[in-house]
Design an enzyme around this catalytic site. Structure first.
Site, PDB file in Angstrom:
ATOM      1  N   GLU A   1      35.124  10.345   6.504  1.00  0.00           N
ATOM      2  CA  GLU A   1      34.789  10.213   5.085  1.00  0.00           C
ATOM      3  C   GLU A   1      35.214   8.829   4.631  1.00  0.00           C
ATOM      4  O   GLU A   1      36.291   8.358   4.978  1.00  0.00           O
ATOM      5  CB  GLU A   1      35.532  11.272   4.260  1.00  0.00           C
ATOM      6  CG  GLU A   1      35.351  11.094   2.752  1.00  0.00           C
ATOM      7  CD  GLU A   1      36.074  12.164   1.937  1.00  0.00           C
ATOM      8  OE1 GLU A   1      35.970  13.354   2.289  1.00  0.00           O
ATOM      9  OE2 GLU A   1      36.753  11.787   0.966  1.00  0.00           O
TER      10      GLU A   1
ATOM     11  N   GLU B   1      37.950  13.209   9.129  1.00  0.00           N
ATOM     12  CA  GLU B   1      37.815  14.493   8.448  1.00  0.00           C
ATOM     13  C   GLU B   1      38.348  15.636   9.292  1.00  0.00           C
ATOM     14  O   GLU B   1      38.889  15.432  10.373  1.00  0.00           O
ATOM     15  CB  GLU B   1      36.350  14.720   8.047  1.00  0.00           C
ATOM     16  CG  GLU B   1      36.068  14.381   6.588  1.00  0.00           C
ATOM     17  CD  GLU B   1      36.918  15.202   5.621  1.00  0.00           C
ATOM     18  OE1 GLU B   1      37.389  16.282   6.011  1.00  0.00           O
ATOM     19  OE2 GLU B   1      37.122  14.746   4.491  1.00  0.00           O
TER      20      GLU B   1
ATOM     21  N   GLU C   1      30.488  12.210   3.685  1.00  0.00           N
ATOM     22  CA  GLU C   1      31.042  12.483   5.013  1.00  0.00           C
ATOM     23  C   GLU C   1      29.925  12.333   6.049  1.00  0.00           C
ATOM     24  O   GLU C   1      28.760  12.512   5.734  1.00  0.00           O
ATOM     25  CB  GLU C   1      31.611  13.905   5.065  1.00  0.00           C
ATOM     26  CG  GLU C   1      32.783  14.102   4.120  1.00  0.00           C
ATOM     27  CD  GLU C   1      33.253  15.546   3.996  1.00  0.00           C
ATOM     28  OE1 GLU C   1      34.436  15.740   3.696  1.00  0.00           O
ATOM     29  OE2 GLU C   1      32.442  16.474   4.178  1.00  0.00           O
TER      30      GLU C   1
ATOM     31  N   ASP D   1       0.843  -1.190   0.000  1.00  0.00           N
ATOM     32  CA  ASP D   1       0.000   0.000   0.000  1.00  0.00           C
ATOM     33  C   ASP D   1       0.882   1.244   0.000  1.00  0.00           C
ATOM     34  O   ASP D   1       1.531   1.544   0.990  1.00  0.00           O
ATOM     35  CB  ASP D   1      -0.889  -0.041   1.251  1.00  0.00           C
ATOM     36  CG  ASP D   1      -1.752   1.201   1.364  1.00  0.00           C
ATOM     37  OD1 ASP D   1      -1.726   2.028   0.431  1.00  0.00           O
ATOM     38  OD2 ASP D   1      -2.451   1.326   2.379  1.00  0.00           O
TER      39      ASP D   1
ATOM     40  N   GLU E   1      31.819  11.086  -2.366  1.00  0.00           N
ATOM     41  CA  GLU E   1      32.665  11.116  -1.159  1.00  0.00           C
ATOM     42  C   GLU E   1      31.814  11.519   0.041  1.00  0.00           C
ATOM     43  O   GLU E   1      31.863  12.664   0.497  1.00  0.00           O
ATOM     44  CB  GLU E   1      33.771  12.158  -1.323  1.00  0.00           C
ATOM     45  CG  GLU E   1      34.696  11.959  -2.490  1.00  0.00           C
ATOM     46  CD  GLU E   1      35.733  13.076  -2.512  1.00  0.00           C
ATOM     47  OE1 GLU E   1      36.666  13.025  -1.695  1.00  0.00           O
ATOM     48  OE2 GLU E   1      35.587  14.004  -3.314  1.00  0.00           O
TER      49      GLU E   1
HETATM   50  P1  ADP Z   1      39.210  14.219  -3.628  1.00  0.00           P
HETATM   51  O1  ADP Z   1      40.545  14.606  -4.177  1.00  0.00           O
HETATM   52  O2  ADP Z   1      38.168  15.238  -3.859  1.00  0.00           O
HETATM   53  O3  ADP Z   1      39.261  13.684  -2.221  1.00  0.00           O
HETATM   54  P2  ADP Z   1      38.970  11.527  -4.386  1.00  0.00           P
HETATM   55  O4  ADP Z   1      40.207  11.115  -5.110  1.00  0.00           O
HETATM   56  O5  ADP Z   1      38.789  11.076  -2.981  1.00  0.00           O
HETATM   57  O6  ADP Z   1      38.775  13.040  -4.560  1.00  0.00           O
HETATM   58  O7  ADP Z   1      37.657  11.133  -5.216  1.00  0.00           O
HETATM   59  C1  ADP Z   1      37.588  10.033  -5.802  1.00  0.00           C
HETATM   60  C2  ADP Z   1      36.190   9.719  -6.276  1.00  0.00           C
HETATM   61  O8  ADP Z   1      36.124   9.958  -7.687  1.00  0.00           O
HETATM   62  C3  ADP Z   1      36.000   8.239  -6.051  1.00  0.00           C
HETATM   63  O9  ADP Z   1      34.680   7.916  -5.767  1.00  0.00           O
HETATM   64  C4  ADP Z   1      36.456   7.711  -7.423  1.00  0.00           C
HETATM   65  O10 ADP Z   1      36.032   6.389  -7.675  1.00  0.00           O
HETATM   66  C5  ADP Z   1      35.807   8.732  -8.323  1.00  0.00           C
HETATM   67  N1  ADP Z   1      36.267   8.686  -9.722  1.00  0.00           N
HETATM   68  C6  ADP Z   1      37.487   8.387 -10.222  1.00  0.00           C
HETATM   69  N2  ADP Z   1      37.460   8.401 -11.566  1.00  0.00           N
HETATM   70  C7  ADP Z   1      36.196   8.727 -11.936  1.00  0.00           C
HETATM   71  C8  ADP Z   1      35.522   8.896 -13.181  1.00  0.00           C
HETATM   72  N3  ADP Z   1      36.125   8.755 -14.351  1.00  0.00           N
HETATM   73  N4  ADP Z   1      34.215   9.224 -13.146  1.00  0.00           N
HETATM   74  C9  ADP Z   1      33.563   9.399 -11.988  1.00  0.00           C
HETATM   75  N5  ADP Z   1      34.138   9.242 -10.801  1.00  0.00           N
HETATM   76  C10 ADP Z   1      35.429   8.918 -10.756  1.00  0.00           C
HETATM   77 MG    MG Z   2      36.446  15.878  -2.942  1.00  0.00          MG
HETATM   78 MG    MG Z   3      36.158  15.320   2.530  1.00  0.00          MG
HETATM   79 MG    MG Z   4      38.308  12.028  -0.996  1.00  0.00          MG
END
Ligand code: ADP
Ligand code: MG
Ligand code: MG
Ligand code: MG
Ligand code: MG
Length: 446
Positions: free
Chosen positions: A196, A189, A134, A52, A132
Site C-alpha cells: 500500500e 500489506e 493497494e 478518432d 489508499e
Molecule cells: P488508515 O488509518 O485508514 O490507514 P490513513 O491515515 O493511511 O488511513 O489515510 C490517510 C488518507 O486520508 C491519506 O490519503 C490522507 O491524505 C487522507 N486525508 C487526511 N485528511 C483528509 C481530509 N481532510 N480529507 C480527505 N482526505 C484526508
Molecule cells: Mg484505510
Molecule cells: Mg491497507
Molecule cells: Mg493507510
C-alpha cells in the site's frame, strides 16, 4: 496562451522533452495515450489534438467519432521511468471535446467528475479526497507473463530481509515524488506480495488524476524491474484482496473543514453526518462504480477486512464507512472502505461524492455508529440494527445502479448507459463460464 501553458512550453524546453503523451481515460478507466512530438505542444493548447474516438471503449458511435483533446497544463509531468538518453517523454492529462458541438464530451469521465465537483462548488464546498491504493507484485514466468507467485514472503509491516520488494516500493515512491506526489505512508500489506502506498489528499479532480497516474507509475516501475504489479481486487482466494479506501471531506471557501465539529462526540459536523448518510443511502449503486469488476465481489466477503455491510463506525474496521481519529480539525473526514483499485477513479469519485452531496441536500439523518464487529452479526441482529448488505455480485450491483437516479444522473446519460451496457456484458459472459472450483466440486460427485 495562458501563463500556465507558457510555463509548460518552457519546461519542455528546459527539460529537453522530445515526446508528449496526451492522456485521457475511457469509461472503464483505462488510460489512453495519443503521442505527439514535443513541438506539437503549442498547437495542442491552442487548437487541441484531433483523434478518432470510435476506437475507444464506450466512447462514441462510429458516426460521431471525431474528438478533440485539450491538455490541462497543470498536469504536465516528465515520466521518470522514460528518462533515458534517447529522449525524455512527458505527459499531459487532457479534457475531451466533441468536435461537432465544441462542448466537453459527455462520455469523458474527467468531465463527469468535474460536473459533480462544480455542483459541490455551487453548494459552497471544495471536495477533498485521499486514497489508499493497494496492489500485488507477482513474478513473471519464462515467457514474461504474469504469474500469481508472490515476489516476497513479507507480512504486514514486516521489514527486510523478508520484504524483498521494499526496494521496488522505494523506487516507485521516488518515481511518484519526481512526479510531485506527496507520499504520506507506504507499507507492506497483510498478504504476501501486497503493498500500500498512500499519498496526500487533494481536491477531487487532482486526486482522480493522481490515482490514474499512480497506477501507471506502479505498473511501469514493476515492468522495468521485470515483475508484474496488479490492481486486480482479489488475485488470490482466501487471503486479503486489494482495496482503495477513500477518505473524503468538504472544505468551505475559506479553507475550513466543514466536516469538523469540536463539540460533537465524533468530531463530525452535521454536514459530515448528512454526507455520510448520503453515501450509506446510495451505497449499493456506488458499489457498481467503485467495484466494477466480477472479481471485485470476491473481495467484498466477510473475514478479510473488506466491508460487506452498509453501516458506519468510529471504532472498528468491519463497517463500510469508518470515521478515522483526527488529531487536527483539518483531518476530520470519513473513510469509505469499499472502493477497489480496479475502478475508474473519475467515475468512482463522482459517484461517491454525488451520493454524499445528495445526503447534504436532503439533510439525511445519520444512523448511529455500529461499534461491534458486524462480521459476527447474524441475519437477525442485522435486521435489528437495520443493516443492509452490499450487492453480492456485479450483476446485482448494476441493477442497483440502474435504479438509482441520483448516481446515474451524476454519471450522465451517456456514461451511465455505456457503463451499464459494458458491465452487464462482462457479467453475462462470466456467468456462462464454468470454473475450476465447479470441476473440483462436481465433476466426480455427479
Ligand atoms: P488508515 O488509518 O485508514 O490507514 P490513513 O491515515 O493511511 O488511513 O489515510 C490517510 C488518507 O486520508 C491519506 O490519503 C490522507 O491524505 C487522507 N486525508 C487526511 N485528511 C483528509 C481530509 N481532510 N480529507 C480527505 N482526505 C484526508
Ligand atoms: Mg484505510
Ligand atoms: Mg491497507
Ligand atoms: Mg493507510
Ligand atoms: Mg440489469
Amino acid at each position: 496562451l495562458t501563463s500556465d501553458e507558457r510555463d509548460v512550453l518552457a519546461r519542455i524546453e528546459e527539460e529537453d522533452v522530445d515526446f508528449l503523451r496526451l492522456q485521457f481515460t475511457d469509461i472503464l478507466g483505462t488510460v489512453k495515450n495519443v503521442s505527439v512530438t514535443a513541438d506539437q505542444a503549442e498547437k495542442a493548447f491552442t487548437e487541441g489534438i484531433y483523434f478518432d474516438g470510435s476506437s475507444i471503449e464506450g466512447f462514441v458511435r462510429i458516426q460521431e467519432s471525431d474528438m478533440r483533446l485539450v491538455p490541462d497544463p497543470s498536469t504536465f509531468a516528465v515520466l521518470p521511468w522514460r528518462n533515458t538518453e534517447s529522449g525524455k517523454a512527458a505527459r499531459l492529462i487532457c479534457d475531451v471535446y466533441d468536435t461537432k458541438t465544441g462542448e466537453p464530451f459527455s462520455g469523458d469521465p474527467r468531465h463527469v467528475l468535474k460536473s459533480v465537483l462544480e455542483e459541490a462548488q455551487e453548494m459552497g464546498y471544495t471536495v477533498n479526497a485521499g486514497p489508499e491504493p493497494e496492489f500485488f507484485v507477482f513474478d513473471k514466468d519464462e515467457d514474461g507473463r504474469a504469474t500469481t507467485e508472490t515476489h516476497d514472503a513479507g507480512g504486514y509491516f514486516d521489514l527486510a530481509p523478508k520484504d524483498l520488494a521494499s526496494d521496488l516500493r522505494r523506487e516507485i515512491i521516488y518515481n511518484l515524488e519526481d512526479m510531485d506526489f506527496e507520499v504520506e505512508a507506504s507499507h507492506h500489506e497483510v498478504a504476501e506480495g501486497q503493498h500500500e502506498i498512500d499519498f496526500k489528499y487533494d481536491d477531487g479532480l487532482t486526486t482522480a488524476d493522481n490515482i490514474a497516474t499512480f497506477r501507471s507509475v506502479v505498473r511501469a516501475t514493476a515492468e522495468v524491474n521485470d515483475v508484474h504489479a496488479t490492481f486486480m481486487p482479489k488475485p488470490i482466494a482466501h487471503i486479503n484482496g486489494s482495496g482503495m479506501h477513500t477518505h473524503l471531506s468538504l472544505f468551505t471557501e475559506d479553507g475550513e473543514n466543514a466536516f469538523h465539529d469540536a463539540d460533537d462526540e465524533f468530531n463530525l459536523s452535521e454536514t459530515a453526518k448528512q454526507f455520510l448518510a448520503g453515501i450509506l443511502d446510495h451505497a449499493p449503486a456506488v458499489t457498481a462504480v467503485a467495484n466494477p469488476t466480477v472479481n471485485s465481489y470476491k473481495r467484498l466477503v466477510p473475514g478479510y477486512e473488506a466491508p460487506v455491510y452498509v453501516a458506519w463506525s468510529d471504532v472498528n474496521r468491519s463497517a463500510l464507512i469508518r470515521k478515522p481519529a483526527a488529531r487536527v480539525p483539518a483531518a476530520s473526514r470519513v473513510e469509505l472502505r469499499s472502493p477497489d483499485p480496479s475502478c475508474n477513479p473519475y467515475l468512482a469519485l463522482a459517484a461517491m461524492i454525488a451520493a454524499g452531496l445528495d445526503g447534504v441536500k436532503r439533510e439525511l439523518d445519520c444512523p448511529d455508529p455500529v461499534r461491534e464487529n458486524i462480521y459476527e452479526f447474524d441475519a437477525e441482529k442485522r435486521e435489528e440494527y437495520s443493516i443492509e448488505t452490499l450487492p453480492p455480485n456485479l450483476g446485482a450491483a448494476i441493477d442497483e445502479l440502474e435504479d438509482d437516479e441520483v448516481i446515474t444522473s451524476a454519471l450522465g446519460e451517456h456514461v451511465a448507459e455505456k457503463f451499464v451496457e459494458a458491465k452487464q456484458a462482462e457479467y453475462d459472459e462470466y456467468k456462462a463460464e464454468v470454473s475450476e472450483w465447479e470441476h473440483d466440486q462436481y465433476l466426480e460427485t455427479f
